[in-house]
Design a protein around this motif. Structure first.
Motif, mmCIF file in Angstrom:
data_model
loop_
_atom_site.group_PDB
_atom_site.id
_atom_site.type_symbol
_atom_site.label_atom_id
_atom_site.label_comp_id
_atom_site.label_asym_id
_atom_site.label_seq_id
_atom_site.Cartn_x
_atom_site.Cartn_y
_atom_site.Cartn_z
ATOM 1 N N ALA A 191 29.600 -88.022 -12.970
ATOM 2 C CA ALA A 191 30.490 -88.425 -11.883
ATOM 3 C C ALA A 191 30.855 -87.295 -10.924
ATOM 4 C CB ALA A 191 31.767 -89.076 -12.420
ATOM 5 N N LYS A 192 30.207 -86.147 -11.042
ATOM 6 C CA LYS A 192 30.442 -85.074 -10.061
ATOM 7 C C LYS A 192 29.152 -84.293 -9.822
ATOM 8 C CE LYS A 192 32.588 -82.033 -13.553
ATOM 9 N NZ LYS A 192 33.764 -81.184 -13.837
ATOM 10 N N GLU A 193 28.135 -85.036 -9.439
ATOM 11 C CA GLU A 193 26.810 -84.457 -9.249
ATOM 12 C C GLU A 193 26.691 -83.670 -7.941
ATOM 13 O OE1 GLU A 193 26.169 -88.029 -11.977
ATOM 14 O OE2 GLU A 193 27.475 -87.502 -10.291
ATOM 15 N N ALA A 194 25.690 -82.787 -7.933
ATOM 16 C CA ALA A 194 25.263 -82.061 -6.719
ATOM 17 C C ALA A 194 26.391 -81.301 -6.039
ATOM 18 C CB ALA A 194 24.581 -83.018 -5.738
ATOM 19 N N ARG A 195 27.224 -80.635 -6.836
ATOM 20 C CA ARG A 195 28.293 -79.817 -6.261
ATOM 21 C C ARG A 195 27.728 -78.464 -5.859
ATOM 22 N NH1 ARG A 195 34.204 -81.249 -8.637
ATOM 23 N NH2 ARG A 195 34.001 -83.510 -8.391
ATOM 24 N N TYR A 551 30.561 -85.950 -0.693
ATOM 25 C CA TYR A 551 30.082 -84.652 -1.176
ATOM 26 C C TYR A 551 28.771 -84.799 -1.947
ATOM 27 C CZ TYR A 551 34.721 -82.936 0.066
ATOM 28 O OH TYR A 551 35.863 -82.594 0.764
ATOM 29 N N ILE A 552 28.696 -85.808 -2.807
ATOM 30 C CA ILE A 552 27.496 -86.016 -3.619
ATOM 31 C C ILE A 552 26.284 -86.260 -2.727
ATOM 32 C CG2 ILE A 552 26.401 -87.616 -5.250
ATOM 33 C CD1 ILE A 552 29.236 -87.962 -6.512
ATOM 34 N N VAL A 630 28.406 -82.168 10.462
ATOM 35 C CA VAL A 630 29.720 -81.625 10.098
ATOM 36 C C VAL A 630 29.855 -81.701 8.582
ATOM 37 C CG1 VAL A 630 32.218 -81.806 10.376
ATOM 38 C CG2 VAL A 630 30.696 -82.384 12.297
ATOM 39 N N SER A 631 30.102 -80.554 7.953
ATOM 40 C CA SER A 631 30.118 -80.478 6.495
ATOM 41 C C SER A 631 31.498 -80.767 5.928
ATOM 42 C CB SER A 631 29.676 -79.084 6.044
ATOM 43 O OG SER A 631 29.906 -78.920 4.654
ATOM 44 N N PRO A 632 31.583 -81.597 4.875
ATOM 45 C CA PRO A 632 32.876 -81.813 4.218
ATOM 46 C C PRO A 632 33.340 -80.578 3.451
ATOM 47 C CG PRO A 632 31.127 -82.868 2.965
ATOM 48 C CD PRO A 632 30.506 -82.370 4.231
ATOM 49 N N MET A 638 33.200 -85.406 7.900
ATOM 50 C CA MET A 638 31.767 -85.299 7.644
ATOM 51 C C MET A 638 31.039 -86.145 8.672
ATOM 52 S SD MET A 638 28.761 -86.581 6.011
ATOM 53 C CE MET A 638 28.407 -87.016 4.316
ATOM 54 N N ALA A 639 29.891 -85.649 9.151
ATOM 55 C CA ALA A 639 29.091 -86.421 10.097
ATOM 56 C C ALA A 639 27.610 -86.127 9.882
ATOM 57 C CB ALA A 639 29.481 -86.110 11.546
#
Length: 729
Positions: A191-195, A551-552, A630-632, A638-639
């Motif tokens: 549940a918190k992948e690709a951080r 984010y993921i 645009v990065s979160p 985010m965009a």
């Protein structure tokens, strides 16, 4: 030490004679050169990896000034392309071998090389050989010029009388000499992948690895980015982006040496895997796929996305099915009537398919929860008396396709399969069994088990040839690590198990090439380009909270195109609107896992409209170029925008995540548009009765203006979103 001689062996003198030609091997894309050169000592070295050189004469200028002495020694270490253990290079090797006589040194000399055309590019094959032992290594490089991607792997074989032991076996080695190096890695858990996190690499080794065997990418993913001379940036600077095609244990080694040079070594993790290689057996390492971008990670991502769609992802150029899944709606609690009604809901929603998730199988041990039934792939008669055929028929009557969930690599101890074949499961009978999620991993190193796992798909398809989709799950890492099948060769387990998984996947693809399949592993713990040769998409995470998904999906988009990334609208985080949840899912392969009865009439109408828009805009979202705007990680927003190949259509997704009170709002500048075209901007995915409040809605702008000045699209409300369609006039 007594020297081992073998028939047809080349002497060191002969090898050095080859080297006198100063053989240069150039592996090129339209943007990148990888240049290798044979030293005077007969061994192969990397002399350059960077932006493509414009003049052929410059290719031969590079030299590491490596000279061989009369005794075969060399006076200076260099960047050896596939360095062996025990030689004069004191840093991490690519290969380590224990020979029949106990010697652990390996010196590889250049023998020959060749090139040949392959789909989309050119393959370079280089043959190396040890001068004292009958060991051969073949290096493979495939360069894709237009996509600016290179993939590389190695093959190891020998003709010693008895098996040799491989204790290290990298896919390749790459070297850089820059002022500084910055690593971006992708950590993970359920549940918190690709951080994403970054750090500067200093002297010594940084290792990223996994030891889970199956569900191997649960804690870290098999890809990375290295910023050269500066931290990784979206749109400027040099960045290496690499990923390993391996569904098992992997290891990335980043080593900065005493001279400040960096070597990057992607490999299978040799942990508990001293591999016994038989005479004439070929050990093939995984493919390492990389791109070197001089325009930041955004361009590097587009390189990899295009390469994947063209050459690696199953049905990479095909369309994707929207779907309604039942899991969040019903869990294990369903019957034939409930599912038939959900199929009608799927049709009403406008999606292409209904997907039946876990809980449909097992009779002696019915699958009522996750404690029983895995391995018994027979429909539960009390729950579904008409079996899968009745479900396929009901879906057809409802006007949608039918897909089904399986987890064929796993077994519950509480199952008929385990009762009949306990030796088919990886477990150590001498120790107390540890169960992860109440299950064990089937031993895919065993050919009989491979046949059984393949049979799960085959039996379903023979009975139900109209099944249109499989969701293939893999929820447990390997525990109680022992293979009853391999017995005294436990060093083979982690590797042969993964090869067995691939054997099954290959058979499925060969026999059912047109059936789409979702790769799932307790969320996103399987996300590599070898598995994706056999799957059309993967499940990024069980976490469908749209805030977390921002984010993921940002993280996974670094390496995977949108059409490979599944995203579903669910009831996670009900504090957010159905619109926000749907808009976040719409930037990937759209699906739903939510009950329509829980929606208001306006929410349902909105979702129907959003599904229709997504289908209409598939050519841009699924097959267009993606630009992360645009990065979160750097803002409260985010965009992302997508642009079709002909630049006539674009889609902008903009999300206000958690804006600060009255913070300064910056225009979003789009990318990838034709500066000389005029685009009409229209906000879509609007709730019924709600008009767009954006100033840009309905206006026309040149692509140049949209990219240089941008438009106002962000706001102050938390979890608010806008989707804009841009059409060239």
């Amino acid at each position: 030490m007594k020297k081992i001689l073998f028939a047809g062996a080349l002497t060191l003198a002969a090898l050095q004679m080859n080297a006198e030609e100063s053989k240069v091997i150039r592996i090129s894309t339209d943007q990148t050169d990888l240049i290798l050169k044979v030293g005077e000592n007969g061994r192969l070295y990397q002399t350059y990896l960077g932006e493509k050189l414009l003049h052929e004469a410059d290719v031969n200028r590079f030299s590491w000034d490596i000279h061989a002495g009369s005794d075969g020694s060399i006076s200076q270490r260099g960047w050896e392309v596939y360095s062996g253990s025990g030689n004069e290079d004191y840093f991490e090797p690519a290969v380590a071998i224990t020979h029949n006589d106990g010697n652990t040194s390996t010196y590889l000399y250049y023998v020959s090389s060749s090139t040949s055309p392959v789909e989309g590019g050119t393959q370079t094959t280089i043959n190396l050989r040890d001068d004292k032992y009958p060991v051969d290594v073949t290096l493979h490089y495939v360069a894709y010029p237009k996509e600016n991607v290179i993939k590389t792997w190695s093959e190891i074989k020998h003709q010693e009388k008895k098996p040799i032991i491989l204790s290290t076996y990298a896919s390749t080695m790459l070297y850089f000499c820059r002022s500084s190096y910055y690593l971006t890695e992708f950590s993970s858990d359920w549940a918190k992948e690709a951080r994403m996190s970054s750090q500067q690499l200093q002297f010594g080794k940084k290792v990223i690895d996994t030891k889970l065997g199956s569900r191997a990418a649960m804690h870290t993913h098999p890809f990375f980015e290295v910023g050269l001379d500066q931290s990784v940036s979206e749109n400027q600077g040099d960045v290496l982006m690499g990923t390993l095609g391996w569904t098992g244990n992997f290891r990335f080694t980043f080593e900065v040496d005493n001279a400040g040079s960096l070597r990057v070594i992607p490999a299978i993790n040799p942990y508990a895997s001293n591999y016994e290689l038989k005479k004439d057996e070929v050990f093939t390492t995984p493919e390492f796929i990389f791109t070197l971008s001089n325009q930041g990670s955004s361009q590097g991502s587009r390189n990899l996305h295009e390469w994947a769609r063209n050459y690696s992802l199953k049905d990479g150029k095909g369309t994707r099915l929207t779907l309604l899944n039942n899991w969040e709606n019903t869990g294990f609690d369903f019957n034939q009537e409930i599912l038939a009604n959900l199929m009608k809901e799927a049709k009403h929603l406008g999606v292409d398919m209904f997907l039946l998730d876990d809980g449909w199988f097992g009779n002696k041990y019915p699958r009522k929860d996750d404690h029983a039934g895995l391995g018994d792939w027979e429909v539960t008669h009390s729950k579904l008396p008409g079996g899968v055929p009745a479900l396929v028929k009901a879906a057809k009557e409802a006007g949608v396709k039918f897909g089904i969930w399986i987890e064929p690599e796993m077994v519950n101890p509480k199952s008929e399969l385990f009762e009949k074949h306990p030796d088919w499961a990886i477990h150590d009978a001498n120790r107390k069994t540890y169960y992860y999620r109440n299950q064990l991993v089937l031993d895919l190193s065993n050919p009989a088990v491979q046949d059984y796992v393949y049979g799960v798909v085959e039996n379903l398809m023979k009975e139900n040839p109209e099944i249109a989709f499989f969701k293939w799950d893999c929820n447990s890492p390997i525990t109680n690590i022992y293979s009853p099948y391999l017995k005294d060769k436990q060093g083979q387990l982690y590797i042969d198990h993964v090869r067995g998984v691939y054997n099954v996947m290959k058979r499925v693809k060969e026999n059912y090439p047109n059936v789409p399949m979702m790769l799932c592993s307790g969320g996103g713990a399987r996300c590599d380009y070898e598995a994706l040769k056999y799957f059309t998409e993967f499940w990024c995470s069980d976490n469908t909270d749209p805030v977390e998904r921002v984010y993921i999906q940002w993280g996974f988009s670094q390496f995977f195109p949108a059409k490979a990334m599944c995203a579903h609208v669910t009831s996670w985080n009900k504090n957010t609107s159905v619109k926000f949840r749907t808009d976040v899912a719409s930037m990937c392969k759209l699906g739903f896992d939510i009950g329509l009865k829980d929606m208001t009439a306006d929410e349902l109408a909105y979702c129907q409209d959003a599904v229709a828009n997504w289908k209409r805009l598939q050519p841009a979202i699924m097959d267009g170029d993606q630009y992360r705007l645009v990065s979160p990680y750097e803002t409260n927003h985010m965009a992302v925008n997508y642009v079709s190949k002909d630049q006539k259509k674009a889609v902008l997704f903009a999300y206000d995540v958690y804006p600060r009170f009255q913070e300064k709002l910056i225009n979003v500048k789009l990318q990838g548009l034709d500066p000389n075209k005029t685009y009409k901007v229209e906000e879509i995915n609007l709730m019924p009765g709600v008009d767009s409040a954006l100033k840009s809605n309905g206006q026309t702008y040149t692509g140049d203006y949209l990219m240089k000045v941008g438009i106002e699209v962000f706001g102050f409300a938390a979890t608010q979103s806008h989707v804009l369609e841009l059409t060239a006039m």
